[in-house]
Design an enzyme around this catalytic site. Structure first.
Site, PDB file in Angstrom:
ATOM      1  N   CYS A 119     -25.185  39.454   9.329  1.00 27.35           N
ATOM      2  CA  CYS A 119     -24.717  38.245   8.635  1.00 27.35           C
ATOM      3  C   CYS A 119     -23.203  38.116   8.687  1.00 27.35           C
ATOM      4  O   CYS A 119     -22.643  37.134   8.217  1.00 27.35           O
ATOM      5  CB  CYS A 119     -25.152  38.266   7.174  1.00 27.35           C
ATOM      6  SG  CYS A 119     -26.921  38.168   6.981  1.00 27.35           S
ATOM      7  N   ASP A 164     -20.934  39.954   7.056  1.00 26.59           N
ATOM      8  CA  ASP A 164     -20.249  40.614   5.939  1.00 26.59           C
ATOM      9  C   ASP A 164     -21.171  41.683   5.372  1.00 26.59           C
ATOM     10  O   ASP A 164     -22.370  41.452   5.243  1.00 26.59           O
ATOM     11  CB  ASP A 164     -19.986  39.626   4.789  1.00 26.59           C
ATOM     12  CG  ASP A 164     -18.890  38.643   5.125  1.00 26.59           C
ATOM     13  OD1 ASP A 164     -17.825  39.065   5.574  1.00 26.59           O
ATOM     14  OD2 ASP A 164     -19.126  37.441   4.916  1.00 26.59           O
ATOM     15  N   CYS A 211     -13.985  39.747   6.571  1.00 25.80           N
ATOM     16  CA  CYS A 211     -12.668  39.144   6.787  1.00 25.80           C
ATOM     17  C   CYS A 211     -11.671  39.595   5.710  1.00 25.80           C
ATOM     18  O   CYS A 211     -11.993  40.413   4.846  1.00 25.80           O
ATOM     19  CB  CYS A 211     -12.813  37.629   6.743  1.00 25.80           C
ATOM     20  SG  CYS A 211     -13.500  37.103   5.174  1.00 25.80           S
ATOM     21  N   CYS A 267     -17.392  35.511  -0.383  1.00 24.82           N
ATOM     22  CA  CYS A 267     -16.928  36.908  -0.486  1.00 24.82           C
ATOM     23  C   CYS A 267     -16.904  37.354  -1.944  1.00 24.82           C
ATOM     24  O   CYS A 267     -17.245  38.501  -2.261  1.00 24.82           O
ATOM     25  CB  CYS A 267     -15.532  37.051   0.119  1.00 24.82           C
ATOM     26  SG  CYS A 267     -15.486  36.674   1.862  1.00 24.82           S
TER      27      CYS A 267
END
Ligand code: FES
Length: 293
Positions: free
Chosen positions: A35, A37, A61, A105
């Protein structure tokens, strides 16, 4: 290029608590490399049940690294009950905000924390599992998780949902279903909405109260009465008693008593103060110039 706050940059370039705790009390793993992450959170408690140490490993990221770093800082020193109250919004707020497209995130951080707490509470036997029906198969996002991000962050579009949990951001096959979930939650919210709070109840001076009563009559009550050929005048205000007189059709209307309670009093309570009650001044109906306006 994403617009990151200084705090995001700082936690990205100098992440706190990177790594893994040996013999941790709780382990939370969420996301997957497929995915894009993934986050692994471990924590250790002290003898009083507070989080003594928390560490993370993440693949993702700059935002994923910064949010994970902040998460470990936010939960250190907290009991598990206190830590469980940390939301994705708390994480994003601590960083001074995140680009909308990166809000997922912060959600991943909150999910990892919940998974780690659940793992501890189950004596290490439970690992994070998807609960409920999977709506987005591209990213493995369940209906429950989509509902949660919509409610907690007041989301209104499929794009918002994609930004917060990735659902809908792949093949797009689940977008119709996400739209239906948004509609359902929005209509639930309308049903659940409490009646409007009085705007300034309890903080008004007498002059402010009279002014607000006048405004409410002018803006909320009079237009409705005028539409039926009637009118209303404010005669006096004595404490919480508002004395008014009906004019025109309202003065002769058989439903005047209903209008007084269910329209005039209800609006004044809604917009000025719940303590107000209205009385009709029948006498002044004969003397239309003796009023407060
Ligand atoms: S199933 Fe959700 S984007 Fe493909």
């Amino acid at each position: 290029m994403w617009e990151y706050t200084d705090k995001v940059r700082d936690h990205f370039f100098n992440p706190h608590n990177v790594g893994e705790i040996e013999n941790p009390d709780g382990i939370g793993e969420v996301g997957s490399l497929a995915c894009g992450d993934a986050l692994r959170l471990t924590f250790k408690l002290d003898k009083d049940g507070r989080i003594k140490d928390a560490r993370f490993k993440t693949f993702g990221c700059a935002s994923a690294i910064a949010t994970s770093s902040v998460l470990t800082e936010l939960i250190k020193g907290k009991t598990l009950d206190e830590a469980a109250k940390v939301t994705n919004k708390d994480i994003a707020d601590y960083l001074g905000g995140l680009p909308e497209q990166k809000m997922h995130c912060s959600v991943m951080g909150r999910e990892a924390l919940e998974a780690a707490i659940e793992n501890y509470r189950s004596g290490g036997t439970r690992k994070h599992q998807l609960e409920g029906k999977v709506v987005c198969t591209c990213f493995g996002v369940t209906e429950k998780e989509i509902e949660r991000v919509i409610r907690e962050n007041d989301l209104t579009t499929v794009e918002d949902v994609t930004n917060y949990c990735k659902a809908g951001g792949g093949c797009g096959g689940c977008r119709g279903e996400i739209e239906k979930i948004i509609e359902k939650i929005q209509s639930d919210k309308i049903k659940e909405a409490p009646t409007a709070e009085p705007r300034r109840a309890g903080k008004l001076t007498n002059i402010q109260k009279i002014q607000l009563i006048k405004e409410t009559i002018n803006e909320q009550i009079r237009p409705a009465l005028r539409a039926h050929g009637g009118n209303i005048e404010l005669i006096d205000v004595e404490g919480d008693k508002v004395i008014v007189a009906f004019r025109g059709m309202c003065a002769q209307c058989k439903l005047a008593e209903f209008t007084m309670k269910d329209v005039v009093e209800a609006k004044l309570r809604e917009f000025v103060s719940r303590d107000l009650f209205v009385e009709e001044d029948k006498e002044s109906a004969q003397q239309p110039h003796n009023h407060l306006e």
